[in-house]
Motif scaffolding. Sequence first.
Motif, PDB file in Angstrom:
ATOM      1  N   HIS A  80       0.841  -1.201   0.000  1.00 47.48           N
ATOM      2  CA  HIS A  80       0.000   0.000   0.000  1.00 47.48           C
ATOM      3  C   HIS A  80       0.876   1.251   0.000  1.00 47.48           C
ATOM      4  O   HIS A  80       0.618   2.192  -0.762  1.00 47.48           O
ATOM      5  N   ALA A  81       1.902   1.263   0.842  1.00 45.42           N
ATOM      6  CA  ALA A  81       2.810   2.420   0.912  1.00 45.42           C
ATOM      7  C   ALA A  81       3.489   2.646  -0.436  1.00 45.42           C
ATOM      8  O   ALA A  81       3.614   3.794  -0.896  1.00 45.42           O
ATOM      9  N   GLU A  82       3.908   1.577  -1.080  1.00 47.46           N
ATOM     10  CA  GLU A  82       4.530   1.703  -2.408  1.00 47.46           C
ATOM     11  C   GLU A  82       3.567   2.351  -3.396  1.00 47.46           C
ATOM     12  O   GLU A  82       3.955   3.242  -4.164  1.00 47.46           O
ATOM     13  N   ASP A  83       2.318   1.916  -3.378  1.00 45.18           N
ATOM     14  CA  ASP A  83       1.311   2.490  -4.273  1.00 45.18           C
ATOM     15  C   ASP A  83       1.065   3.967  -3.954  1.00 45.18           C
ATOM     16  O   ASP A  83       0.972   4.793  -4.862  1.00 45.18           O
ATOM     17  N   PHE A  84       0.946   4.300  -2.666  1.00 43.42           N
ATOM     18  CA  PHE A  84       0.702   5.690  -2.282  1.00 43.42           C
ATOM     19  C   PHE A  84       1.848   6.585  -2.738  1.00 43.42           C
ATOM     20  O   PHE A  84       1.626   7.668  -3.281  1.00 43.42           O
ATOM     21  N   VAL A  85       3.077   6.133  -2.522  1.00 44.38           N
ATOM     22  CA  VAL A  85       4.236   6.938  -2.907  1.00 44.38           C
ATOM     23  C   VAL A  85       4.295   7.078  -4.429  1.00 44.38           C
ATOM     24  O   VAL A  85       4.480   8.179  -4.952  1.00 44.38           O
ATOM     25  N   LYS A  86       4.093   5.979  -5.131  1.00 40.15           N
ATOM     26  CA  LYS A  86       4.164   5.997  -6.596  1.00 40.15           C
ATOM     27  C   LYS A  86       3.102   6.909  -7.205  1.00 40.15           C
ATOM     28  O   LYS A  86       3.389   7.689  -8.121  1.00 40.15           O
ATOM     29  N   ASN A  87       1.886   6.824  -6.703  1.00 41.77           N
ATOM     30  CA  ASN A  87       0.779   7.546  -7.329  1.00 41.77           C
ATOM     31  C   ASN A  87       0.526   8.942  -6.766  1.00 41.77           C
ATOM     32  O   ASN A  87       0.028   9.808  -7.480  1.00 41.77           O
ATOM     33  N   ARG A  88       0.860   9.166  -5.502  1.00 38.52           N
ATOM     34  CA  ARG A  88       0.523  10.436  -4.856  1.00 38.52           C
ATOM     35  C   ARG A  88       1.716  11.346  -4.620  1.00 38.52           C
ATOM     36  O   ARG A  88       1.539  12.515  -4.304  1.00 38.52           O
ATOM     37  N   LEU A  89       2.941  10.807  -4.720  1.00 38.88           N
ATOM     38  CA  LEU A  89       4.120  11.591  -4.371  1.00 38.88           C
ATOM     39  C   LEU A  89       5.163  11.647  -5.480  1.00 38.88           C
ATOM     40  O   LEU A  89       5.846  12.656  -5.633  1.00 38.88           O
ATOM     41  N   PRO A 142       5.021  11.663  -8.945  1.00 36.91           N
ATOM     42  CA  PRO A 142       4.936  12.486 -10.155  1.00 36.91           C
ATOM     43  C   PRO A 142       5.615  13.852  -9.982  1.00 36.91           C
ATOM     44  O   PRO A 142       5.667  14.405  -8.881  1.00 36.91           O
ATOM     45  N   ALA A 143       6.134  14.377 -11.084  1.00 37.82           N
ATOM     46  CA  ALA A 143       6.863  15.652 -11.041  1.00 37.82           C
ATOM     47  C   ALA A 143       5.983  16.804 -10.595  1.00 37.82           C
ATOM     48  O   ALA A 143       6.401  17.646  -9.806  1.00 37.82           O
ATOM     49  N   ASN A 144       4.779  16.857 -11.105  1.00 44.53           N
ATOM     50  CA  ASN A 144       3.882  17.966 -10.788  1.00 44.53           C
ATOM     51  C   ASN A 144       2.557  17.422 -10.284  1.00 44.53           C
ATOM     52  O   ASN A 144       1.899  16.643 -10.961  1.00 44.53           O
ATOM     53  N   LEU A 145       2.215  17.838  -9.098  1.00 44.62           N
ATOM     54  CA  LEU A 145       0.968  17.398  -8.477  1.00 44.62           C
ATOM     55  C   LEU A 145       0.055  18.603  -8.311  1.00 44.62           C
ATOM     56  O   LEU A 145       0.462  19.612  -7.731  1.00 44.62           O
ATOM     57  N   ASN A 146      -1.157  18.492  -8.823  1.00 46.09           N
ATOM     58  CA  ASN A 146      -2.104  19.603  -8.722  1.00 46.09           C
ATOM     59  C   ASN A 146      -2.445  19.940  -7.280  1.00 46.09           C
ATOM     60  O   ASN A 146      -2.687  21.091  -6.950  1.00 46.09           O
ATOM     61  N   ASN A 147      -2.467  18.943  -6.431  1.00 45.35           N
ATOM     62  CA  ASN A 147      -2.876  19.145  -5.044  1.00 45.35           C
ATOM     63  C   ASN A 147      -1.715  18.969  -4.080  1.00 45.35           C
ATOM     64  O   ASN A 147      -1.901  18.516  -2.948  1.00 45.35           O
ATOM     65  N   ASP A 148      -0.501  19.343  -4.496  1.00 47.82           N
ATOM     66  CA  ASP A 148       0.663  19.156  -3.644  1.00 47.82           C
ATOM     67  C   ASP A 148       0.459  19.870  -2.313  1.00 47.82           C
ATOM     68  O   ASP A 148       0.046  21.014  -2.267  1.00 47.82           O
ATOM     69  N   GLY A 149       0.730  19.165  -1.250  1.00 47.14           N
ATOM     70  CA  GLY A 149       0.519  19.698   0.089  1.00 47.14           C
ATOM     71  C   GLY A 149      -0.814  19.270   0.674  1.00 47.14           C
ATOM     72  O   GLY A 149      -1.066  19.446   1.857  1.00 47.14           O
ATOM     73  N   LYS A 150      -1.658  18.698  -0.167  1.00 48.26           N
ATOM     74  CA  LYS A 150      -2.976  18.256   0.300  1.00 48.26           C
ATOM     75  C   LYS A 150      -3.292  16.827  -0.136  1.00 48.26           C
ATOM     76  O   LYS A 150      -4.393  16.350   0.070  1.00 48.26           O
ATOM     77  N   ALA A 198       4.536  11.760   9.624  1.00 47.25           N
ATOM     78  CA  ALA A 198       5.532  11.649  10.686  1.00 47.25           C
ATOM     79  C   ALA A 198       6.958  11.739  10.152  1.00 47.25           C
ATOM     80  O   ALA A 198       7.858  12.214  10.843  1.00 47.25           O
ATOM     81  N   THR A 199       7.149  11.308   8.910  1.00 45.79           N
ATOM     82  CA  THR A 199       8.496  11.274   8.333  1.00 45.79           C
ATOM     83  C   THR A 199       8.749  12.384   7.317  1.00 45.79           C
ATOM     84  O   THR A 199       9.782  12.387   6.651  1.00 45.79           O
ATOM     85  N   ALA A 200       7.823  13.314   7.204  1.00 42.90           N
ATOM     86  CA  ALA A 200       7.951  14.439   6.261  1.00 42.90           C
ATOM     87  C   ALA A 200       8.045  13.952   4.814  1.00 42.90           C
ATOM     88  O   ALA A 200       8.761  14.513   3.994  1.00 42.90           O
ATOM     89  N   CYS A 201       7.299  12.905   4.513  1.00 39.51           N
ATOM     90  CA  CYS A 201       7.213  12.363   3.153  1.00 39.51           C
ATOM     91  C   CYS A 201       5.780  12.470   2.645  1.00 39.51           C
ATOM     92  O   CYS A 201       5.302  11.628   1.893  1.00 39.51           O
ATOM     93  N   CYS A 202       5.090  13.510   3.075  1.00 42.27           N
ATOM     94  CA  CYS A 202       3.674  13.664   2.765  1.00 42.27           C
ATOM     95  C   CYS A 202       3.426  14.478   1.503  1.00 42.27           C
ATOM     96  O   CYS A 202       2.382  14.348   0.878  1.00 42.27           O
ATOM     97  N   CYS A 203       4.359  15.331   1.122  1.00 41.54           N
ATOM     98  CA  CYS A 203       4.203  16.146  -0.084  1.00 41.54           C
ATOM     99  C   CYS A 203       5.586  16.520  -0.607  1.00 41.54           C
ATOM    100  O   CYS A 203       6.594  16.333   0.077  1.00 41.54           O
TER     101      CYS A 203
END
Length: 118
Positions: A41-50, A52-60, A75-80
């Motif tokens: 699940h973490a791999e999928d979240f990182v791959k799909n949500r973090l 990509p070069a440009n995220l429309n909702n970065d920070g959210k 907790a690890t500052a890997c959220c955005c």
Amino acid sequence: MQTVEQALKKLEKSKFRSGFHLSEQDKAYVRAKGMETICRHAEDFVKNRLAPANLNNDGKQTPMRGHPAFLAQHATACCCRGCLEKWYHVPKGVPLTPLQQKKIVNLLMKWIEKEMEA
């Protein structure tokens, strides 16, 4: 380049980052699903949500609850990408490499492991 342990020690010094902890419900979810599933699940979240070069909702893009990996990301500052840049000097606007993604997932999983022991 810092190790996972060095990164976790640095994060412990942040009042905000060190305030995140898995709830009993989160821990029960991890026990029920198993660490391998949580890692996928973490791999999928990182791959799909973090990654990509440009995220429309970065920070959210990372919820504050709903999955142990989401909490680990905060907790690890890997959220955005902003937090990745601030904490780990990973530039925005450039896709994460497979190696960078793997390192992030390793950090998330180590945080979850430590929380499961607490």
